[in-house]
Design a protein around this motif. Structure first.
Motif, PDB file in Angstrom:
ATOM      1  N   ALA A   1      32.396  36.965  42.182  1.00 57.22           N
ATOM      2  CA  ALA A   1      32.605  37.387  40.796  1.00 57.22           C
ATOM      3  C   ALA A   1      32.554  38.908  40.721  1.00 57.22           C
ATOM      4  O   ALA A   1      32.100  39.586  41.646  1.00 57.22           O
ATOM      5  CB  ALA A   1      31.543  36.779  39.891  1.00 57.22           C
TER       6      ALA A   1
ATOM      7  N   GLY B   1      31.583  42.264  37.940  1.00 53.75           N
ATOM      8  CA  GLY B   1      30.925  42.667  36.705  1.00 53.75           C
ATOM      9  C   GLY B   1      30.732  44.169  36.667  1.00 53.75           C
ATOM     10  O   GLY B   1      30.722  44.832  37.703  1.00 53.75           O
TER      11      GLY B   1
ATOM     12  N   GLU C   1      27.896  36.195  36.005  1.00 51.89           N
ATOM     13  CA  GLU C   1      29.246  35.702  36.306  1.00 51.89           C
ATOM     14  C   GLU C   1      29.284  34.880  37.589  1.00 51.89           C
ATOM     15  O   GLU C   1      29.971  33.854  37.660  1.00 51.89           O
ATOM     16  CB  GLU C   1      30.231  36.877  36.394  1.00 51.89           C
ATOM     17  CG  GLU C   1      30.478  37.568  35.071  1.00 51.89           C
ATOM     18  CD  GLU C   1      31.079  36.651  34.013  1.00 51.89           C
ATOM     19  OE1 GLU C   1      31.982  35.862  34.349  1.00 51.89           O
ATOM     20  OE2 GLU C   1      30.621  36.708  32.854  1.00 51.89           O
TER      21      GLU C   1
END
Length: 76
Positions: free
Chosen positions: A31, A33, A42
């Motif tokens: 993920a 971020g 996430e």
């Protein structure tokens, strides 16, 4: 009772100008971020979706086993 969870790597990417997180035990589970907190949230969502998709497809879900090198010399 010992509760185990998947190891999560979080690192800053200059190229992406944000944080990347991945779970080594779950192939291609990662993920992005803008902050460490955001990327952690996430990747936890990505983990849950990864597991749900594996279950739906009847695939084996690996047990958590990845340990960073720093901890590999310590036995549990």
């Amino acid at each position: 009772m010992i509760i185990q969870d998947y190891h999560i790597n979080i690192f800053y990417s200059d190229d992406d100008k944000g944080y990347i997180a991945d779970i080594p035990d779950l192939e291609a589970c990662s993920a992005f971020g803008e902050t460490p907190d955001e990327v952690l949230h996430e990747v936890q969502k990505a983990r849950d979706l990864w597991i749900a998709a594996a279950r739906a497809d009847g695939k084996t879900i690996p047990l958590p086993k990845y340990r960073p090198v720093i901890y590999q010399a310590v036995s549990v």
